[in-house]
Motif scaffolding. Structure first.
Motif, mmCIF file in Angstrom:
data_model
loop_
_atom_site.group_PDB
_atom_site.id
_atom_site.type_symbol
_atom_site.label_atom_id
_atom_site.label_comp_id
_atom_site.label_asym_id
_atom_site.label_seq_id
_atom_site.Cartn_x
_atom_site.Cartn_y
_atom_site.Cartn_z
ATOM 1 N N CYS A 114 0.850 -1.192 0.000
ATOM 2 C CA CYS A 114 0.000 0.000 0.000
ATOM 3 C C CYS A 114 0.890 1.248 0.000
ATOM 4 O O CYS A 114 1.840 1.338 0.789
ATOM 5 C CB CYS A 114 -0.890 -0.012 1.239
ATOM 6 S SG CYS A 114 -1.858 1.501 1.443
ATOM 7 N N CYS A 117 0.014 3.041 3.808
ATOM 8 C CA CYS A 117 0.402 2.440 5.098
ATOM 9 C C CYS A 117 1.522 1.403 4.970
ATOM 10 O O CYS A 117 2.012 0.902 5.982
ATOM 11 C CB CYS A 117 -0.819 1.830 5.790
ATOM 12 S SG CYS A 117 -1.393 0.288 5.051
ATOM 13 N N CYS A 175 -5.911 0.211 5.571
ATOM 14 C CA CYS A 175 -6.145 1.641 5.813
ATOM 15 C C CYS A 175 -7.177 2.255 4.863
ATOM 16 O O CYS A 175 -7.536 3.423 5.006
ATOM 17 C CB CYS A 175 -4.833 2.427 5.712
ATOM 18 S SG CYS A 175 -4.246 2.686 4.025
ATOM 19 N N HIS A 177 -6.856 3.060 1.746
ATOM 20 C CA HIS A 177 -6.297 3.884 0.675
ATOM 21 C C HIS A 177 -6.552 3.230 -0.686
ATOM 22 O O HIS A 177 -6.344 2.026 -0.854
ATOM 23 C CB HIS A 177 -4.789 4.064 0.894
ATOM 24 C CG HIS A 177 -4.122 4.855 -0.185
ATOM 25 N ND1 HIS A 177 -4.317 6.211 -0.342
ATOM 26 C CD2 HIS A 177 -3.277 4.479 -1.189
ATOM 27 C CE1 HIS A 177 -3.616 6.633 -1.393
ATOM 28 N NE2 HIS A 177 -2.983 5.605 -1.920
HETATM 29 ZN ZN LIG Z 1 -2.926 0.922 3.401
#
Ligand SMILES: [Zn+2]
Length: 215
Positions: A114, A117, A175, A177
């Motif tokens: 990611c 994160c 997270c 995203h």
């Molecule tokens: Zn993430």
């Protein structure tokens, strides 16, 4: 033919330069990365149970200096290796050479993390046993009657990107995203994979036709 001539006509990054990829073989693969306004290489990680050596045959505005030589870590990050991938004239022409295993257990993996994160989005791991290894599977990356073998990393790259770009994987479970879509265009693994498939089909088409014509 030199590495420079080979890569001028290449269709993918990590293109095996020679047709020899059986157990125990050294397999030099060429990569030609270059910058430009619309170039976007993204980032991923490669894990390989066999050793890889990188040689830079020429570079400009790159992280890898011309003439440098390095042994990669078994788990290593991969991107454009350019200081600024949007810059016209930035380039890196390298070979990555791996030695195929003669024993069972050659494996590799492609991992995406990611961008926010840094947790794993996906780890795509598979057997990559070469021809002649005890665990070789002729149908793992292509068809059993292929005359021109698919290279495991090219097949793996295509499968990895399919998974990597799916909504379930791309939106981070940790997270939330929404990660960028990985662009296959500058890597070309699908081109090399598809063109290898077509070369095999064309070879078989001529064989079949010859049998019909000649009896
Ligand atoms: Zn993430």
């Amino acid at each position: 033919m030199s590495i420079y001539e080979s890569m001028a006509k290449s269709n993918a990054q990590l293109m095996p330069i020679f047709p020899y990829d059986e157990a125990g073989a050294m397999v030099p693969c060429g990569a030609m990365l270059y910058g430009g306004e619309d170039r976007f290489h993204g980032h991923f990680f490669h894990w390989n149970t066999v050793s890889e050596i990188l040689v830079a045959w020429g570079s400009s505005d790159a992280m890898i200096a011309t003439g440098s030589f390095m042994a990669t870590q078994p788990f290593h990050g991969v991107n454009s290796f350019l200081k600024d991938e949007k810059k016209d004239g930035a380039f890196a022409l390298v070979t990555i050479t791996q030695r195929q295993s003669s024993e069972a257990g050659q494996r590799e993996a492609l991992t995406a993390k990611c961008a926010s994160c840094k947790k794993d989005l996906i780890k795509f791991e598979y057997d990559s046993a070469p021809l002649g290894a005890p665990d070789y599977d002729a149908t793992a990356f292509g068809d059993a009657d292929d005359v021109f073998r698919q290279f495991s990393t090219q097949w793996g790259g295509v499968e990895f990107v399919k998974l990597r770009n799916s909504d379930e994987v791309r939106v981070c479970a940790n997270c939330g995203h929404e990660n960028y879509l990985f662009d296959l265009k500058p890597w070309g693994w699908d081109r090399l994979y598809n063109q290898t498939k077509i070369s095999n089909a064309a070879y078989h088409a001529l064989q079949t036709s010859a049998k019909e014509v000649l009896g």
